[in-house]
Design a protein around this motif. Structure first.
Motif, PDB file in Angstrom:
ATOM      1  N   ALA A 271      -1.590   7.609  15.881  1.00  0.00           N
ATOM      2  CA  ALA A 271      -1.929   7.689  16.527  1.00  0.00           C
ATOM      3  C   ALA A 271      -2.273   6.331  16.788  1.00  0.00           C
ATOM      4  O   ALA A 271      -1.657   5.700  17.327  1.00  0.00           O
ATOM      5  N   ILE A 272      -2.864   5.359  15.371  1.00  0.00           N
ATOM      6  CA  ILE A 272      -2.067   3.826  15.397  1.00  0.00           C
ATOM      7  C   ILE A 272      -0.570   3.016  15.013  1.00  0.00           C
ATOM      8  O   ILE A 272      -0.414   3.038  15.944  1.00  0.00           O
ATOM      9  N   ALA A 273      -0.488   4.386  13.980  1.00  0.00           N
ATOM     10  CA  ALA A 273       1.338   3.200  14.368  1.00  0.00           C
ATOM     11  C   ALA A 273       2.478   3.348  15.182  1.00  0.00           C
ATOM     12  O   ALA A 273       2.727   2.594  15.622  1.00  0.00           O
ATOM     13  N   GLU A 274       1.914   4.706  16.393  1.00  0.00           N
ATOM     14  CA  GLU A 274       3.061   4.861  17.733  1.00  0.00           C
ATOM     15  C   GLU A 274       2.184   3.879  18.239  1.00  0.00           C
ATOM     16  O   GLU A 274       2.786   3.412  19.175  1.00  0.00           O
TER      17      GLU A 274
ATOM     18  N   GLY B 193      -0.979   2.363   0.219  1.00  0.00           N
ATOM     19  CA  GLY B 193      -2.512   2.390  -0.102  1.00  0.00           C
ATOM     20  C   GLY B 193      -3.178   2.108   0.889  1.00  0.00           C
ATOM     21  O   GLY B 193      -4.350   1.363   0.306  1.00  0.00           O
ATOM     22  N   LEU B 194      -2.908   2.279   2.238  1.00  0.00           N
ATOM     23  CA  LEU B 194      -3.778   1.833   3.250  1.00  0.00           C
ATOM     24  C   LEU B 194      -5.012   2.905   2.880  1.00  0.00           C
ATOM     25  O   LEU B 194      -5.458   4.432   3.203  1.00  0.00           O
TER      26      LEU B 194
ATOM     27  N   ASP C  13      -3.186  -5.767  10.963  1.00  0.00           N
ATOM     28  CA  ASP C  13      -2.657  -6.466   9.862  1.00  0.00           C
ATOM     29  C   ASP C  13      -1.515  -5.984   8.440  1.00  0.00           C
ATOM     30  O   ASP C  13      -0.666  -7.324   8.958  1.00  0.00           O
ATOM     31  N   CYS C  14      -1.329  -5.142   8.387  1.00  0.00           N
ATOM     32  CA  CYS C  14      -0.559  -4.546   7.772  1.00  0.00           C
ATOM     33  C   CYS C  14       0.786  -4.445   8.765  1.00  0.00           C
ATOM     34  O   CYS C  14       1.757  -5.249   7.832  1.00  0.00           O
ATOM     35  N   PHE C  15       1.278  -4.459   9.647  1.00  0.00           N
ATOM     36  CA  PHE C  15       1.740  -4.118  10.716  1.00  0.00           C
ATOM     37  C   PHE C  15       2.775  -5.568  10.671  1.00  0.00           C
ATOM     38  O   PHE C  15       3.961  -5.441  10.658  1.00  0.00           O
ATOM     39  N   ARG C  16       0.945  -6.484  11.129  1.00  0.00           N
ATOM     40  CA  ARG C  16       1.713  -8.116  11.577  1.00  0.00           C
ATOM     41  C   ARG C  16       2.171  -8.260  10.465  1.00  0.00           C
ATOM     42  O   ARG C  16       3.839  -9.535  10.743  1.00  0.00           O
ATOM     43  N   ARG C  17       2.041  -8.818   9.123  1.00  0.00           N
ATOM     44  CA  ARG C  17       2.607  -9.133   8.075  1.00  0.00           C
ATOM     45  C   ARG C  17       4.012  -9.028   7.771  1.00  0.00           C
ATOM     46  O   ARG C  17       4.738  -9.254   7.393  1.00  0.00           O
ATOM     47  N   ALA C  18       4.425  -7.129   7.680  1.00  0.00           N
ATOM     48  CA  ALA C  18       5.552  -6.007   7.451  1.00  0.00           C
ATOM     49  C   ALA C  18       6.323  -6.788   8.465  1.00  0.00           C
ATOM     50  O   ALA C  18       7.544  -6.706   8.078  1.00  0.00           O
TER      51      ALA C  18
ATOM     52  N   MET D  15     -18.039   2.783   5.160  1.00  0.00           N
ATOM     53  CA  MET D  15     -17.147   2.573   5.838  1.00  0.00           C
ATOM     54  C   MET D  15     -16.693   2.443   7.661  1.00  0.00           C
ATOM     55  O   MET D  15     -15.713   1.530   8.036  1.00  0.00           O
ATOM     56  N   ARG D  16     -15.919   3.843   7.517  1.00  0.00           N
ATOM     57  CA  ARG D  16     -15.377   4.050   8.263  1.00  0.00           C
ATOM     58  C   ARG D  16     -15.407   4.347   9.237  1.00  0.00           C
ATOM     59  O   ARG D  16     -16.853   5.433   9.328  1.00  0.00           O
ATOM     60  N   GLY D  17     -14.395   5.105   9.873  1.00  0.00           N
ATOM     61  CA  GLY D  17     -15.411   5.466  11.434  1.00  0.00           C
ATOM     62  C   GLY D  17     -15.985   4.180  12.250  1.00  0.00           C
ATOM     63  O   GLY D  17     -16.265   4.415  13.252  1.00  0.00           O
ATOM     64  N   ARG D  18     -15.388   3.335  11.650  1.00  0.00           N
ATOM     65  CA  ARG D  18     -15.647   2.011  12.211  1.00  0.00           C
ATOM     66  C   ARG D  18     -14.785   0.941  12.697  1.00  0.00           C
ATOM     67  O   ARG D  18     -15.101  -0.505  12.993  1.00  0.00           O
ATOM     68  N   GLY D  19     -13.594   1.481  12.736  1.00  0.00           N
ATOM     69  CA  GLY D  19     -12.262   0.241  13.746  1.00  0.00           C
ATOM     70  C   GLY D  19     -11.797  -0.296  12.550  1.00  0.00           C
ATOM     71  O   GLY D  19     -10.626  -1.315  12.427  1.00  0.00           O
ATOM     72  N   LEU D  20     -12.383   0.230  11.172  1.00  0.00           N
ATOM     73  CA  LEU D  20     -11.548  -1.439   9.725  1.00  0.00           C
ATOM     74  C   LEU D  20      -9.942  -0.491   9.812  1.00  0.00           C
ATOM     75  O   LEU D  20      -9.739  -0.909   8.974  1.00  0.00           O
ATOM     76  N   GLY D  21     -10.349   0.416   9.755  1.00  0.00           N
ATOM     77  CA  GLY D  21      -8.567   1.048   9.503  1.00  0.00           C
ATOM     78  C   GLY D  21      -7.605   0.640  10.489  1.00  0.00           C
ATOM     79  O   GLY D  21      -6.706   0.481   9.849  1.00  0.00           O
ATOM     80  N   ARG D  22      -7.830   0.584  11.298  1.00  0.00           N
ATOM     81  CA  ARG D  22      -7.081   0.564  12.597  1.00  0.00           C
ATOM     82  C   ARG D  22      -6.685  -1.427  12.615  1.00  0.00           C
ATOM     83  O   ARG D  22      -6.137  -2.173  12.174  1.00  0.00           O
TER      84      ARG D  22
END
Length: 298
Positions: free
Chosen positions: A146-149, A97-98, A116-121, A104-111
């Motif tokens: 790419a972000i996940a890897e 659900g991300l 933050d999601c990865f940190r909590r998980a 607001m896309r293309g501004r680094g908010l998805g990363r």
């Protein structure tokens, strides 16, 4: 929350439709907090602007918030995106659900949301709540992959996702709801795809699926889906006659009021895929290869 020190543009300029766009004149600090019921209208707005309005987020937002594990990103008092962490059977933290608001896309908010999601998980795993952290994504979702890897995930499994228009019953008997049997899961040795989630195979996988899915049978061919969804997983018998099983699933979807039907196949089911393609099933895009990818945090 050290990663939130990055700055981002402020919602400022009013648009003709009453919404706003980001301007350069100020850069507040974003924050991420647990989602609350008051977020639902803005989550619905994000959902309606995703996948040409075909997104499921609006339908599940209320239940996800009530369940817990859903988070909203806020900037200048506006909700810019969200994600969900679900603890699944098999002690897996499942990430899903991300979303980022279309404007607001293309501004680094998805990363920002991803990290933050990865940190909590990771904290759930390191704290002993779960053993694994996983998610599933479409194979052309290059940015998310790419972000996940870069954050320590690796691809561990693939499935084949196909779709077609649903089919009216036309006198055919409806598929009957039947109990799940262990043999139904034989094609899935490590994970069972349940729509765009995958359940890790354990000694209790069959019991967990029985509480999550409906298994249907038509002419001895069995397939399953979560209630209210039109994404079906073929059981072992369905792979023996995929064309007829596909038609039965398409009729079941039509009977539920769906215009389209989707299926998940094992990644190695190239022969079944070929037969289904000749009977009207399609991929979203070329090339034709396993296109639903599972990633696991190292």
């Amino acid at each position: 929350m050290g990663r939130l020190r990055k700055t981002f543009r402020l919602w400022g300029k009013k648009m003709p439709d009453g919404t706003s766009e980001l301007t350069e004149d100020a850069m507040p600090r974003p924050s991420i907090r647990a989602a609350v019921p008051g977020d639902i209208p803005e989550l619905a707005e994000i959902s309606r602007g995703t996948w040409d309005g075909g997104d499921y987020l609006e339908a599940v937002a209320a239940s996800w918030i009530a369940e817990g594990g859903m988070y909203s990103g806020i900037i200048a008092g506006r909700l810019f995106g969200c994600y969900k962490i679900t603890v699944m059977p098999g002690r897996v933290a499942w990430l899903e659900g991300l979303r980022v608001h279309p404007s607001m896309r293309g501004r680094g908010l998805g990363r920002l949301l991803s990290e933050d999601c990865f940190r909590r998980a990771r904290a759930l795993r390191d704290g002993g709540t779960v053993d694994w952290v996983e998610f599933e994504t479409y194979y052309h979702n290059s940015e998310s992959i790419a972000i996940a890897e870069s954050c320590g995930f690796e691809r561990v499994e693939t499935f084949r996702f196909l779709y077609r228009a649903s089919i009216p019953q036309e006198g055919a008997a409806p598929a009957a709801v039947v109990p799940l049997e262990e043999r139904d899961l034989l094609p899935y040795t490590t994970r069972v795809p349940l729509g765009w989630k995958a359940l890790l195979r354990t000694e209790d996988t069959a019991g967990a699926i029985a509480g999550l899915c409906e298994v249907r049978e038509a002419s001895g061919l069995r397939f399953m889906s979560r209630p209210g969804e039109n994404v079906f997983t073929f059981c072992a018998s369905a792979l023996e006659d995929p064309v007829e099983a596909g038609r039965a699933a398409a009729r079941a979807a039509h009977a539920s009021g769906d215009d389209t039907v989707e299926i998940m196949l094992p990644g190695g089911a190239a022969a079944a895929e070929s037969l289904l393609m000749s009977d009207g099933w399609s991929y979203w895009e070329e090339p034709r290869e396993p296109n639903a990818w599972i990633f696991r945090m190292r």
